[in-house]
Write a protein that holds these residues in place. Structure first.
Motif, PDB file in Angstrom:
ATOM      1  N   THR A 189       2.276  -4.266   9.743  1.00 19.43           N
ATOM      2  CA  THR A 189       2.705  -4.677   8.583  1.00 19.43           C
ATOM      3  C   THR A 189       4.263  -4.664   8.454  1.00 19.43           C
ATOM      4  OG1 THR A 189       0.677  -5.467   6.895  1.00 19.43           O
ATOM      5  CG2 THR A 189       2.856  -4.878   5.997  1.00 19.43           C
ATOM      6  N   VAL A 190       4.854  -5.203   8.620  1.00 18.35           N
ATOM      7  CA  VAL A 190       6.008  -4.286   8.887  1.00 18.35           C
ATOM      8  C   VAL A 190       7.468  -4.851   7.969  1.00 18.35           C
ATOM      9  CG1 VAL A 190       8.802  -4.995  10.087  1.00 18.35           C
ATOM     10  CG2 VAL A 190       6.410  -5.318  11.483  1.00 18.35           C
ATOM     11  N   GLN A 191       7.863  -3.887   6.921  1.00 19.41           N
ATOM     12  CA  GLN A 191       8.649  -4.687   6.104  1.00 19.41           C
ATOM     13  C   GLN A 191      10.469  -4.206   6.428  1.00 19.41           C
ATOM     14  OE1 GLN A 191       9.243  -2.070   1.948  1.00 19.41           O
ATOM     15  NE2 GLN A 191      10.307  -0.876   2.982  1.00 19.41           N
ATOM     16  N   ILE A 192      11.371  -5.151   6.328  1.00 19.30           N
ATOM     17  CA  ILE A 192      12.320  -5.384   6.026  1.00 19.30           C
ATOM     18  C   ILE A 192      13.627  -5.427   5.444  1.00 19.30           C
ATOM     19  CG2 ILE A 192      13.888  -6.728   7.029  1.00 19.30           C
ATOM     20  CD1 ILE A 192      12.162  -6.557   9.350  1.00 19.30           C
ATOM     21  N   LEU A 230      13.867  -6.465  -0.314  1.00 18.37           N
ATOM     22  CA  LEU A 230      13.003  -6.419   0.537  1.00 18.37           C
ATOM     23  C   LEU A 230      12.298  -7.022   0.903  1.00 18.37           C
ATOM     24  CD1 LEU A 230      11.599  -3.242  -1.133  1.00 18.37           C
ATOM     25  CD2 LEU A 230      12.932  -2.944   1.126  1.00 18.37           C
ATOM     26  N   CYS A 231      11.827  -7.280   1.962  1.00 18.83           N
ATOM     27  CA  CYS A 231      10.589  -8.859   2.731  1.00 18.83           C
ATOM     28  C   CYS A 231       9.282  -7.841   3.336  1.00 18.83           C
ATOM     29  CB  CYS A 231      10.582  -9.702   2.864  1.00 18.83           C
ATOM     30  SG  CYS A 231      10.199 -11.303   3.334  1.00 18.83           S
ATOM     31  N   VAL A 232       7.875  -8.140   2.890  1.00 21.29           N
ATOM     32  CA  VAL A 232       6.921  -7.565   4.130  1.00 21.29           C
ATOM     33  C   VAL A 232       6.644  -8.824   5.044  1.00 21.29           C
ATOM     34  CG1 VAL A 232       6.572  -5.468   2.628  1.00 21.29           C
ATOM     35  CG2 VAL A 232       5.465  -7.776   2.346  1.00 21.29           C
ATOM     36  N   GLY A 233       6.300  -8.364   6.077  1.00 23.11           N
ATOM     37  CA  GLY A 233       4.932  -9.622   6.485  1.00 23.11           C
ATOM     38  C   GLY A 233       4.669  -8.751   8.323  1.00 23.11           C
ATOM     39  N   ASN A 234       2.781  -9.736   8.184  1.00 19.95           N
ATOM     40  CA  ASN A 234       2.130  -9.555  10.360  1.00 19.95           C
ATOM     41  C   ASN A 234       2.946  -9.491  10.610  1.00 19.95           C
ATOM     42  OD1 ASN A 234       1.216  -7.500   7.730  1.00 19.95           O
ATOM     43  ND2 ASN A 234      -0.510  -9.589   7.390  1.00 19.95           N
ATOM     44  N   VAL A 235       3.095  -8.689  12.138  1.00 14.63           N
ATOM     45  CA  VAL A 235       3.291  -9.137  13.768  1.00 14.63           C
ATOM     46  C   VAL A 235       1.990  -8.828  14.005  1.00 14.63           C
ATOM     47  CG1 VAL A 235       6.053  -9.459  12.827  1.00 14.63           C
ATOM     48  CG2 VAL A 235       5.051  -7.263  13.990  1.00 14.63           C
ATOM     49  N   ILE A 256      14.408  -1.744   9.462  1.00 16.24           N
ATOM     50  CA  ILE A 256      13.012  -1.902   9.383  1.00 16.24           C
ATOM     51  C   ILE A 256      12.317  -0.103   9.552  1.00 16.24           C
ATOM     52  CG2 ILE A 256      10.346  -2.523  11.216  1.00 16.24           C
ATOM     53  CD1 ILE A 256      12.953  -4.286  12.907  1.00 16.24           C
ATOM     54  N   GLN A 257      10.513  -0.714   8.728  1.00 11.65           N
ATOM     55  CA  GLN A 257       9.436   0.300   9.022  1.00 11.65           C
ATOM     56  C   GLN A 257       7.832  -0.577   8.521  1.00 11.65           C
ATOM     57  OE1 GLN A 257      10.543   1.852   5.093  1.00 11.65           O
ATOM     58  NE2 GLN A 257       8.599   3.503   5.319  1.00 11.65           N
ATOM     59  N   PHE A 258       7.607  -0.032   9.062  1.00 13.57           N
ATOM     60  CA  PHE A 258       6.364  -0.271   9.216  1.00 13.57           C
ATOM     61  C   PHE A 258       4.812   1.015   8.762  1.00 13.57           C
ATOM     62  CE2 PHE A 258       8.284  -0.311  14.092  1.00 13.57           C
ATOM     63  CZ  PHE A 258       8.009  -1.708  14.401  1.00 13.57           C
ATOM     64  N   ILE A 259       4.768  -0.332   8.108  1.00 15.91           N
ATOM     65  CA  ILE A 259       3.992   0.447   6.690  1.00 15.91           C
ATOM     66  C   ILE A 259       2.871   0.244   6.969  1.00 15.91           C
ATOM     67  CG2 ILE A 259       6.143   0.158   4.977  1.00 15.91           C
ATOM     68  CD1 ILE A 259       4.522  -2.306   4.257  1.00 15.91           C
TER      69      ILE A 259
END
Length: 414
Positions: free
Chosen positions: A14-17, A46-51, A70-73
């Motif tokens: 899950t990446v937070q931009i 802020l926006c999060v999504g899965n990759v 970028i932060q990997f949460i």
């Protein structure tokens, strides 16, 4: 949705931009062929999504070209689970040791059950099994095959007619059938002793009855050796005096004839003995090799190196490995490499004759029983054909020729 299948197995992040209009970063990722799902805008910047884990390098490459943080949460999936697990070495060692201990305990005989036989025979069987190394606490891999154990038990416990051996899990089951020895009921009534083959009386001892032959007499099968009618001579004499005598059965003095009578008998035997022959035997030198087998793959675990001998007789013994009551697809294999020697035997004609005579005597002794005695042997005819010596032998034997025959009710007038 289809593209997300299997993402847990391969792992995803899950990446937070963070930045101005962060959704544009994920739009750039999708344009680059990167799958992004569950996109949520959690703030103005802020926006999060899965990759997928495999797309992390591509995301970092895009990030270098754009002004976003970028932060990997969170990290989810098997790759991260295995990585966390492998960091805990003590736990891993503990699990491996526990698994090995369960495997070890699952391949030990914990109980031997014997059914179908009386307690005295059960005790004999249990004693023999201990001698074979089959008892509670024995390792399964050290045991012989069930067929071998069955043969040994039937041979070593004469009271057994049959025994079934099988192993289920950590329990060894034996089901035996007791041999019923049916003793032939000895005739208690009047009887004669009859010759069952022709011969010359060699020895004679009569404890009951009227002897009808003597030592050195020639007898034929069916001849009466000892009569169970004691006054038979008197009756015969009276019959000669008066053909019309009507003696009744009650006037006969009947007994159960008994005695030991041996006679010299003769046999003609034919044997063939080759002048040349090949055979092999093991010398007793052997080396054991141990493997773990999975399918056709064998992994050596002990007994490395080649034996010092070239001629080898191989024997393989496979034992399945159990896990609790289940049989694993892994086998413990023992290969025994025994040294063998090939021998080529060449006999002279005289040696072949002597071998043939001894062979004929052994076979005849086996046929007649251990109480018989070979007296002499003579070669009647000998020929040599196709590398073999053919012998026709005449063998004299001293043996028991007695057969019991009950005396039927006699009408003296007959």
């Amino acid at each position: 949705m289809k593209h997300k299948q299997g993402s847990f197995i391969r792992g995803y992040v899950t990446v937070q931009i963070k930045g101005n209009r962060p959704e544009l970063f994920f739009q750039k990722c999708m344009q680059a062929g990167i799958l992004v799902w569950d996109i949520k805008k959690t703030g103005d910047d802020l926006c999060v999504g899965n990759v997928k884990l495999s797309d992390i390098k591509k995301i970092r490459s895009i990030k270098r070209k754009m002004d976003y943080k970028i932060q990997f949460i969170s990290k989810k999936g098997y790759p991260f689970f295995i990585k966390r697990f492998t960091r805990k070495k003590q736990l891993m060692v503990g699990l491996i040791m526990s698994f090995m201990l369960i495997i070890f305990l699952s391949n030990i005989i914990w109980e031997v059950r014997i059914t179908g036989v009386p307690s005295d025979i059960e005790e004999k069987i249990s004693k023999q099994l201990n001698n074979y190394g089959i008892h509670s606490g024995a390792w399964i891999f050290t045991l012989e095959s069930p067929n071998s154990i069955q043969q040994q038990l039937v041979q070593d416990v004469p009271e057994l007619l049959w025994v079934g051996v099988h192993q289920k899990g950590t329990t060894f089951y034996l089901e035996g059938v007791e041999k019923s020895i049916v003793k032939e009921e000895e005739s208690r009534g009047p009887r004669h002793l009859i010759a069952n083959k022709k011969g010359i009386i060699k020895n004679m001892y009569v404890s009951e009855g009227l002897p009808r032959v003597a030592v050195n007499d020639y007898v034929e099968p069916g001849d009466v050796l000892v009569s169970g009618i004691l006054n038979e001579d008197e009756i015969e004499a009276e019959k000669e005096e008066d053909e019309n005598s009507e003696e009744t059965e009650t006037n006969l003095e009947l007994v159960t004839a008994d005695g030991e009578i041996t006679a010299t008998t003769w046999y003609e035997v034919t044997v063939n003995v080759p002048l040349e022959g090949n055979y092999e035997h093991v010398t007793g030198n052997q080396k054991d090799k141990y493997y773990l087998q999975l399918g056709r793959l064998q992994l050596p675990i002990w007994g490395f190196g080649k034996p010092d001998y070239d001629e080898i007789h191989r024997e393989s013994n496979e034992k399945s490995i159990n896990f609790f009551k289940w049989e694993l697809p892994i086998k413990f294999v023992t290969n025994t490499l025994s040294e063998k020697v090939n021998n080529n035997v060449e006999r002279t004609k005289e040696e072949a004759i002597n071998t043939g005579i001894q062979q004929a005597k052994n076979e005849l002794k086996l046929q007649l029983g251990q109480d018989s005695k070979i007296i002499s042997e003579n070669v009647l005819h000998e020929t040599t054909e196709s590398g073999k010596v053919k012998l026709n032998l005449y063998i004299s034997v001293e043996e028991d020729i007695v057969r019991n025959e009950p005396i039927q009710p006699i009408n003296q007038g007959d």
